[in-house]
Design a protein around this motif. Structure first.
Motif, PDB file in Angstrom:
ATOM      1  N   LEU A 155      40.671  58.493  48.812  1.00 49.68           N
ATOM      2  CA  LEU A 155      40.629  59.912  48.491  1.00 49.68           C
ATOM      3  C   LEU A 155      39.207  60.365  48.149  1.00 49.68           C
ATOM      4  CD1 LEU A 155      42.685  62.303  48.030  1.00 49.68           C
ATOM      5  CD2 LEU A 155      42.620  61.660  45.606  1.00 49.68           C
ATOM      6  N   ASP A 156      38.452  59.477  47.470  1.00 46.82           N
ATOM      7  CA  ASP A 156      37.109  59.831  46.985  1.00 46.82           C
ATOM      8  C   ASP A 156      36.207  58.614  47.145  1.00 46.82           C
ATOM      9  OD1 ASP A 156      34.853  60.728  45.661  1.00 46.82           O
ATOM     10  OD2 ASP A 156      35.747  60.582  43.659  1.00 46.82           O
ATOM     11  N   SER A 157      35.428  58.565  48.194  1.00 44.13           N
ATOM     12  CA  SER A 157      34.576  57.405  48.482  1.00 44.13           C
ATOM     13  C   SER A 157      33.274  57.417  47.694  1.00 44.13           C
ATOM     14  CB  SER A 157      34.262  57.349  49.984  1.00 44.13           C
ATOM     15  OG  SER A 157      33.541  58.519  50.378  1.00 44.13           O
ATOM     16  N   GLN A 158      33.010  58.473  46.937  1.00 41.42           N
ATOM     17  CA  GLN A 158      31.734  58.601  46.231  1.00 41.42           C
ATOM     18  C   GLN A 158      31.745  57.977  44.842  1.00 41.42           C
ATOM     19  OE1 GLN A 158      28.999  59.882  47.866  1.00 41.42           O
ATOM     20  NE2 GLN A 158      30.496  59.769  49.539  1.00 41.42           N
ATOM     21  N   ALA A 159      32.901  57.814  44.234  1.00 41.69           N
ATOM     22  CA  ALA A 159      32.977  57.318  42.861  1.00 41.69           C
ATOM     23  C   ALA A 159      33.571  55.906  42.852  1.00 41.69           C
ATOM     24  CB  ALA A 159      33.827  58.250  41.998  1.00 41.69           C
ATOM     25  N   PRO A 160      33.175  55.076  41.860  1.00 42.05           N
ATOM     26  CA  PRO A 160      33.623  53.679  41.815  1.00 42.05           C
ATOM     27  C   PRO A 160      34.959  53.504  41.083  1.00 42.05           C
ATOM     28  CG  PRO A 160      31.970  54.024  40.130  1.00 42.05           C
ATOM     29  CD  PRO A 160      32.129  55.347  40.837  1.00 42.05           C
ATOM     30  N   TYR A 161      36.057  53.528  41.811  1.00 39.84           N
ATOM     31  CA  TYR A 161      37.388  53.320  41.238  1.00 39.84           C
ATOM     32  C   TYR A 161      37.708  51.830  41.216  1.00 39.84           C
ATOM     33  CZ  TYR A 161      38.096  58.319  42.100  1.00 39.84           C
ATOM     34  OH  TYR A 161      37.987  59.691  42.112  1.00 39.84           O
ATOM     35  N   ASP A 162      38.356  51.369  40.140  1.00 40.92           N
ATOM     36  CA  ASP A 162      38.737  49.967  40.064  1.00 40.92           C
ATOM     37  C   ASP A 162      39.828  49.771  39.011  1.00 40.92           C
ATOM     38  OD1 ASP A 162      38.673  47.173  40.608  1.00 40.92           O
ATOM     39  OD2 ASP A 162      36.499  47.270  40.898  1.00 40.92           O
ATOM     40  N   PHE A 163      40.351  48.555  38.946  1.00 38.52           N
ATOM     41  CA  PHE A 163      41.279  48.181  37.876  1.00 38.52           C
ATOM     42  C   PHE A 163      40.553  48.282  36.537  1.00 38.52           C
ATOM     43  CE2 PHE A 163      42.917  46.046  41.596  1.00 38.52           C
ATOM     44  CZ  PHE A 163      44.302  46.044  41.439  1.00 38.52           C
ATOM     45  N   ASN A 164      41.303  48.502  35.485  1.00 39.32           N
ATOM     46  CA  ASN A 164      40.735  48.439  34.138  1.00 39.32           C
ATOM     47  C   ASN A 164      40.852  46.988  33.675  1.00 39.32           C
ATOM     48  OD1 ASN A 164      39.492  49.261  31.818  1.00 39.32           O
ATOM     49  ND2 ASN A 164      41.243  50.393  30.998  1.00 39.32           N
ATOM     50  N   HIS A 165      39.991  46.144  34.246  1.00 41.84           N
ATOM     51  CA  HIS A 165      40.055  44.704  34.003  1.00 41.84           C
ATOM     52  C   HIS A 165      39.795  44.354  32.539  1.00 41.84           C
ATOM     53  CE1 HIS A 165      39.203  44.221  38.495  1.00 41.84           C
ATOM     54  NE2 HIS A 165      40.270  43.488  38.288  1.00 41.84           N
ATOM     55  N   LEU A 166      40.316  43.202  32.137  1.00 44.91           N
ATOM     56  CA  LEU A 166      40.033  42.644  30.826  1.00 44.91           C
ATOM     57  C   LEU A 166      38.960  41.569  30.958  1.00 44.91           C
ATOM     58  CD1 LEU A 166      43.616  42.122  29.315  1.00 44.91           C
ATOM     59  CD2 LEU A 166      42.120  44.109  29.099  1.00 44.91           C
ATOM     60  N   TYR A 167      38.030  41.542  30.008  1.00 46.81           N
ATOM     61  CA  TYR A 167      36.962  40.548  29.976  1.00 46.81           C
ATOM     62  C   TYR A 167      37.173  39.654  28.760  1.00 46.81           C
ATOM     63  CZ  TYR A 167      35.048  42.941  33.888  1.00 46.81           C
ATOM     64  OH  TYR A 167      34.913  43.470  35.152  1.00 46.81           O
ATOM     65  N   LEU A 168      37.130  38.344  28.999  1.00 45.78           N
ATOM     66  CA  LEU A 168      37.518  37.361  27.990  1.00 45.78           C
ATOM     67  C   LEU A 168      36.315  36.602  27.466  1.00 45.78           C
ATOM     68  CD1 LEU A 168      40.637  35.934  29.870  1.00 45.78           C
ATOM     69  CD2 LEU A 168      40.531  37.882  28.302  1.00 45.78           C
ATOM     70  N   ARG A 169      36.469  36.004  26.301  1.00 40.57           N
ATOM     71  CA  ARG A 169      35.407  35.245  25.653  1.00 40.57           C
ATOM     72  C   ARG A 169      35.078  33.991  26.467  1.00 40.57           C
ATOM     73  NH1 ARG A 169      39.142  37.526  22.380  1.00 40.57           N
ATOM     74  NH2 ARG A 169      38.470  38.618  20.489  1.00 40.57           N
ATOM     75  N   ALA A 170      33.801  33.614  26.476  1.00 43.35           N
ATOM     76  CA  ALA A 170      33.338  32.514  27.333  1.00 43.35           C
ATOM     77  C   ALA A 170      32.967  31.286  26.516  1.00 43.35           C
ATOM     78  CB  ALA A 170      32.143  32.964  28.175  1.00 43.35           C
ATOM     79  N   GLY A 171      33.842  30.900  25.587  1.00 46.31           N
ATOM     80  CA  GLY A 171      33.564  29.710  24.789  1.00 46.31           C
ATOM     81  C   GLY A 171      34.682  29.462  23.803  1.00 46.31           C
ATOM     82  N   ALA A 172      34.609  28.338  23.108  1.00 48.65           N
ATOM     83  CA  ALA A 172      35.637  27.970  22.126  1.00 48.65           C
ATOM     84  C   ALA A 172      34.970  27.513  20.846  1.00 48.65           C
ATOM     85  CB  ALA A 172      36.534  26.870  22.683  1.00 48.65           C
ATOM     86  N   ILE A 173      35.666  27.759  19.736  1.00 52.12           N
ATOM     87  CA  ILE A 173      35.152  27.401  18.411  1.00 52.12           C
ATOM     88  C   ILE A 173      36.237  26.636  17.672  1.00 52.12           C
ATOM     89  CG2 ILE A 173      34.425  28.302  16.169  1.00 52.12           C
ATOM     90  CD1 ILE A 173      33.153  30.637  17.551  1.00 52.12           C
ATOM     91  N   ARG A 174      35.823  25.582  16.993  1.00 54.70           N
ATOM     92  CA  ARG A 174      36.759  24.784  16.202  1.00 54.70           C
ATOM     93  C   ARG A 174      36.330  24.803  14.746  1.00 54.70           C
ATOM     94  NH1 ARG A 174      37.317  18.815  18.088  1.00 54.70           N
ATOM     95  NH2 ARG A 174      38.801  19.741  19.546  1.00 54.70           N
TER      96      ARG A 174
END
Length: 448
Positions: A155-174
């Motif tokens: 419908l609109d090739s000029q604007a960047p449409y995408d999923f509202n993705h989730l971004y996750l933490r890149a490490g672990a802590i103990r």
């Protein structure tokens, strides 16, 4: 450092673009030129017409810190099982908010056309410092999110449409280390007039290593919600206590909480809003120790920030050396950071690729814990990235010595020249330009 690496450092610091050729595929973390008023066309979006059922792994106990290869997969599986009414998988299996589509700055005509197709506006937020606004749309009843994204792009090739993705933490802590000693009195340390940014979970400012820090916050409607990962990363940036110090202890920390202790936290839309806040506050270096898929809307927001002369540093992630690149680290112009252990060996779970710029300690290290006192043992590229971000912030704020050069390329040049070359001579897809910040790793055993 050999002559080749010196020439590469000089080219990067000057903001030059090296021509790609068949024998040299490594992409330098160069700063792109200022964006024109009309952004150039983005690469073709992935074909969303083929729906693939998400693979939902069984929930197991948390993996041992010696192997994070399955950590993100386990987290995605848990989110889909426990919050499936809110979260779904995109066709590639990446988590996203169910039924939501995000876009930057659609035209009024495009929004009206979307409403005519049954879409509704969930919310919109002005990103004034970036000259953009983020709009979250709700898909029409009965339509899949994948089909909705595709329909809006047509419908609109000029604007960047995408999923509202989730971004996750890149490490672990103990949690397993001793109580934190009382912080020492405030003394002048590197970064006394610097700013550094953090996009992550909330920061526990009660911790002795962070009580001294000047912290300015964004998100969660002003609520302070301490997070283990966010607190640990913050301590590696600005922490200071007896036996422990971050990369730039006296810098002012600008901390954006994009999780707020919610399962739907860490969305692409929230990251874009946090980046706009960093731009508004003129934070020269921003650390993002979060990972997820490529996203057209988020890519455009990141490009806007970098075009202002700000540096975005991100963790490459822990999906393994053969995994596809993770983002925002793999966006063009972002400084992607991998992790090594105390023996300078790259972590086996760390991502690899031409986007890798630097390596830093990311294992066998202590971080502040979000319980107001103790320390924890951390592993992952999440904890290497803030060391690089802190060093870049320190270099960006240093006296230029009369050299008229923007702070970002000057800081990158400083870090490249200080890097310890590991692996094959010259920059490579495992260590980038090499190891920096080796002296910033705090041995957990020293804090017992």
């Amino acid at each position: 450092m050999n002559r080749t690496r010196l020439l590469q450092a000089a080219a990067l610091a000057a903001g030059l673009v090296l021509a790609a050729n068949a024998s040299a595929q490594f992409r330098l973390p160069q700063l792109p030129p200022p964006l024109p008023p009309q952004l150039p066309a983005l690469p073709p979006a992935p074909d969303l017409r083929i729906e693939k059922p998400p693979v939902v792994p069984r929930l197991e106990s948390l993996p041992d810190l010696s192997d994070l290869l399955e950590s993100r997969t386990l987290t995605i599986g848990r989110l889909l099982r426990e919050h499936g009414h809110l979260i779904e998988a995109d066709p590639a299996g990446h988590p996203a908010i169910r039924g939501e589509v995000v876009v930057l700055s659609p035209s009024p005509a495009a929004l009206e056309a979307a409403r005519a197709k049954g879409f509704s506006v969930v919310r919109e937020s002005a990103l004034e410092a970036l000259g953009e606004r983020v709009v979250v749309l709700r898909a029409p009843s009965g339509a899949t999110t994948a089909a909705s994204v595709l329909a809006l792009r047509q419908l609109d090739s000029q604007a960047p449409y995408d999923f509202n993705h989730l971004y996750l933490r890149a490490g672990a802590i103990r949690h397993e280390l001793a109580q934190a000693p009382t912080a020492a009195g405030r003394a002048k340390a590197p970064g006394a007039s610097s700013r550094v940014g953090l996009i992550d979970g909330g920061v526990d400012r009660r911790h002795p290593a962070l009580r001294h820090a000047e912290v300015r916050t964004f998100g969660c409607s002003g609520k302070q919600i301490a997070d283990l990962h966010g607190t640990g990363v913050a301590s590696l940036l600005v922490g200071r206590a007896p036996g422990f110090a971050g990369a730039i202890p006296d810098a002012t920390l600008y901390a954006a909480d994009v999780y707020c202790d919610q399962p739907t936290g860490g969305t692409a839309a929230l990251l874009a809003e946090a980046l706009a806040w960093m731009a508004r506050e003129n934070v020269p270096v921003v650390n993002v120790s979060l990972v997820g898929p490529a996203n057209l809307m988020l890519e455009r927001a990141v490009r806007r920030v970098i075009a202002r002369g700000q540096i975005v540093v991100a963790a490459v992630g822990n999906d393994g050396p053969a995994a596809p690149p993770l983002y925002p680290a793999a966006f063009r112009g972002v400084i992607a950071v991998t992790a090594v252990d105390a023996q300078r060996r790259v972590l086996p779970e760390a991502g690899r690729g031409a986007h890798v710029a630097f390596a830093a300690p990311g294992a066998d290290m202590a971080t502040a814990a979000s319980d107001g006192h103790g320390y924890a043992r951390a592993r992952g590229t999440s904890f290497a990235a803030p060391l690089v971000a802190g060093l870049l912030a320190r270099a960006a704020s240093a006296d230029s010595g009369g050299i008229e050069q923007p702070a970002a390329p000057r800081a990158l040049g400083v870090l490249i020249r200080s890097a310890i070359d590991l692996g094959p001579p010259g920059p490579d897809e495992i260590y980038g330009f090499g190891l920096v910040g080796e002296n910033l790793r705090v041995d957990p055993r020293s804090l017992r």
